[in-house]
Scaffold this active site. Structure first.
Site, PDB file in Angstrom:
ATOM      1  N   ARG A 161       8.590  -3.279  12.600  1.00 45.30           N
ATOM      2  CA  ARG A 161       7.836  -3.503  11.373  1.00 45.30           C
ATOM      3  C   ARG A 161       8.700  -4.018  10.243  1.00 45.30           C
ATOM      4  O   ARG A 161       8.288  -4.900   9.489  1.00 45.30           O
ATOM      5  CB  ARG A 161       7.143  -2.216  10.924  1.00 45.30           C
ATOM      6  CG  ARG A 161       5.937  -1.965  11.772  1.00 45.30           C
ATOM      7  CD  ARG A 161       5.175  -0.750  11.319  1.00 45.30           C
ATOM      8  NE  ARG A 161       4.045  -0.567  12.203  1.00 45.30           N
ATOM      9  CZ  ARG A 161       2.809  -0.331  11.797  1.00 45.30           C
ATOM     10  NH1 ARG A 161       2.534  -0.230  10.529  1.00 45.30           N
ATOM     11  NH2 ARG A 161       1.841  -0.192  12.663  1.00 45.30           N
ATOM     12  N   ASP A 197      -1.754  -4.968  13.857  1.00 45.52           N
ATOM     13  CA  ASP A 197      -2.532  -4.536  15.022  1.00 45.52           C
ATOM     14  C   ASP A 197      -3.615  -5.583  15.264  1.00 45.52           C
ATOM     15  O   ASP A 197      -3.823  -6.467  14.423  1.00 45.52           O
ATOM     16  CB  ASP A 197      -3.148  -3.148  14.804  1.00 45.52           C
ATOM     17  CG  ASP A 197      -3.982  -3.066  13.549  1.00 45.52           C
ATOM     18  OD1 ASP A 197      -3.407  -2.819  12.468  1.00 45.52           O
ATOM     19  OD2 ASP A 197      -5.209  -3.290  13.625  1.00 45.52           O
ATOM     20  N   SER A 251      -0.313  -4.781   5.494  1.00 41.99           N
ATOM     21  CA  SER A 251      -0.616  -5.055   6.897  1.00 41.99           C
ATOM     22  C   SER A 251      -2.103  -5.342   7.055  1.00 41.99           C
ATOM     23  O   SER A 251      -2.916  -5.029   6.173  1.00 41.99           O
ATOM     24  CB  SER A 251      -0.209  -3.864   7.758  1.00 41.99           C
ATOM     25  OG  SER A 251      -0.912  -2.729   7.331  1.00 41.99           O
ATOM     26  N   ARG A 296       7.257   1.887   1.245  1.00 46.25           N
ATOM     27  CA  ARG A 296       7.571   0.482   1.468  1.00 46.25           C
ATOM     28  C   ARG A 296       7.969  -0.184   0.145  1.00 46.25           C
ATOM     29  O   ARG A 296       8.783  -1.105   0.123  1.00 46.25           O
ATOM     30  CB  ARG A 296       6.400  -0.254   2.121  1.00 46.25           C
ATOM     31  CG  ARG A 296       6.869  -1.517   2.789  1.00 46.25           C
ATOM     32  CD  ARG A 296       5.849  -2.105   3.730  1.00 46.25           C
ATOM     33  NE  ARG A 296       5.454  -1.251   4.813  1.00 46.25           N
ATOM     34  CZ  ARG A 296       6.211  -0.968   5.869  1.00 46.25           C
ATOM     35  NH1 ARG A 296       7.418  -1.461   5.977  1.00 46.25           N
ATOM     36  NH2 ARG A 296       5.758  -0.187   6.822  1.00 46.25           N
ATOM     37  N   ARG A 316       2.286  11.210  -8.880  1.00 45.18           N
ATOM     38  CA  ARG A 316       1.586  11.417  -7.588  1.00 45.18           C
ATOM     39  C   ARG A 316       2.326  10.787  -6.413  1.00 45.18           C
ATOM     40  O   ARG A 316       1.707  10.388  -5.426  1.00 45.18           O
ATOM     41  CB  ARG A 316       0.160  10.852  -7.641  1.00 45.18           C
ATOM     42  CG  ARG A 316      -0.758  11.622  -8.550  1.00 45.18           C
ATOM     43  CD  ARG A 316      -2.118  10.989  -8.595  1.00 45.18           C
ATOM     44  NE  ARG A 316      -2.945  11.697  -9.558  1.00 45.18           N
ATOM     45  CZ  ARG A 316      -4.073  12.321  -9.249  1.00 45.18           C
ATOM     46  NH1 ARG A 316      -4.520  12.320  -8.018  1.00 45.18           N
ATOM     47  NH2 ARG A 316      -4.766  12.937 -10.174  1.00 45.18           N
ATOM     48  N   GLY A 357       0.824  -1.214   0.000  1.00 44.40           N
ATOM     49  CA  GLY A 357       0.000   0.000   0.000  1.00 44.40           C
ATOM     50  C   GLY A 357       0.855   1.259   0.000  1.00 44.40           C
ATOM     51  O   GLY A 357       0.586   2.227  -0.707  1.00 44.40           O
ATOM     52  N   ARG A 399      -0.465  -8.645  -3.399  1.00 42.68           N
ATOM     53  CA  ARG A 399      -0.496  -7.568  -2.406  1.00 42.68           C
ATOM     54  C   ARG A 399       0.366  -7.975  -1.228  1.00 42.68           C
ATOM     55  O   ARG A 399       0.282  -9.111  -0.734  1.00 42.68           O
ATOM     56  CB  ARG A 399      -1.947  -7.318  -1.963  1.00 42.68           C
ATOM     57  CG  ARG A 399      -2.042  -6.529  -0.684  1.00 42.68           C
ATOM     58  CD  ARG A 399      -3.364  -5.865  -0.467  1.00 42.68           C
ATOM     59  NE  ARG A 399      -3.584  -5.531   0.917  1.00 42.68           N
ATOM     60  CZ  ARG A 399      -2.939  -4.581   1.606  1.00 42.68           C
ATOM     61  NH1 ARG A 399      -2.002  -3.853   1.013  1.00 42.68           N
ATOM     62  NH2 ARG A 399      -3.201  -4.350   2.874  1.00 42.68           N
TER      63      ARG A 399
HETATM   64  N1  ADE Z   1      -4.700  -2.495   7.998  1.00 43.87           N
HETATM   65  C1  ADE Z   1      -3.939  -2.733   9.086  1.00 43.87           C
HETATM   66  N2  ADE Z   1      -4.690  -2.763  10.194  1.00 43.87           N
HETATM   67  C2  ADE Z   1      -5.964  -2.516   9.794  1.00 43.87           C
HETATM   68  C3  ADE Z   1      -7.187  -2.411  10.467  1.00 43.87           C
HETATM   69  N3  ADE Z   1      -7.246  -2.547  11.784  1.00 43.87           N
HETATM   70  N4  ADE Z   1      -8.304  -2.133   9.739  1.00 43.87           N
HETATM   71  C4  ADE Z   1      -8.215  -1.985   8.406  1.00 43.87           C
HETATM   72  N5  ADE Z   1      -7.099  -2.081   7.717  1.00 43.87           N
HETATM   73  C5  ADE Z   1      -5.966  -2.347   8.403  1.00 43.87           C
END
Ligand code: ADE
Length: 234
Positions: free
Chosen positions: A217, A204, A90, A24, A43, A20, A87
């Protein structure tokens, strides 16, 4: 050149990794590819083409969310002839067994809506990963002794989700993690007959509230990049 990609014809490899974050893409290209060349910066969406173990590969930022990914994936497939799109990104963990830093290989990607919803209307199309890529990614994760999970994910169109009941239902139905891009990538792969996979690192956790410290990370994301490269070229 296309509307959003400044690369010359032939600058983009048939295999494209899609993080994304454009920075990175730069980090992954400089870390894992030989002779990485910048091929797009329109962009600020950085893309590099180089070689990995003698194989040509492009690492191209997709931006955040399905509308952004849809623009780049459409142009990469339709105008630059990309055939394998993976892809790397995260996701938020949604099961107790899924821990921070684990890798998720997304077999399918559920969604409420995608840029393709206008085609499907009330039909719930379930777009899958490419089987060969998925199988190769599992083998690579096994070899690396990564903590990984294979199963369903959910591609959301909101990060700051105000619908707690929805997340509960996703967890109850076995969804491993939530991110914001894979479902549309899989839709496009099905439509254009190309291969797609999402290899995700849990950054997360929706059940515990934990988040990966930023200094950790890079290492975790590196595993994911190598699994994606192995999957593409096995
Ligand atoms: N990408 C990484 N963590 C995310 C989350 N909690 N919700 C949506 N996309 C994410």
């Amino acid at each position: 050149m296309t509307v959003h990609i400044g690369a010359a014809p032939g600058d983009i490899a048939e295999t494209v990794l899609l993080p994304g974050d454009p920075y990175r893409a730069k980090w992954a290209a400089e870390t894992f590819l030989e002779n990485p060349q910048l091929v797009n910066e329109v962009r600020g969406m950085l893309a590099y083409t180089g070689e990995w173990k003698g194989n040509r590969v492009t690492i191209h930022g997709s931006g955040m969310g399905m509308p952004s990914l849809s623009i780049y994936a459409n142009e990469l497939i339709r105008d630059y002839n990309a055939k394998t799109l993976i892809r790397i990104g995260s996701c938020g963990g949604m099961q107790d067994k899924v821990k921070i830093r684990d890798i998720i290989l997304a077999m399918t990607a559920s969604s409420i809506s995608t840029p393709s919803s206008g085609i499907f209307k009330e039909f719930n199309f379930a777009p899958p990963a490419d089987w060969t890529l998925l199988k190769n990614a599992v083998a690579a994760a096994e070899t690396r002794k990564s903590n990984y999970h294979v199963g369903s994910i959910y591609s959301s169109d909101v990060f700051y989700d105000e619908r707690p009941d929805l997340n509960k239902e996703m967890t109850r139905h076995g969804i491993l993690g939530v991110e914001m891009e894979a479902a549309e990538l899989y839709n496009l792969a099905a439509r254009y007959g190309v291969r797609a996979l999402a290899v995700l690192t849990v950054s997360d956790h929706l059940l515990t509230g934990e988040a990966l410290p930023s200094e950790d990370r890079e290492k975790s994301f590196g595993d994911m990049v190598e699994i994606a490269l192995e999957a593409a070229f096995t």
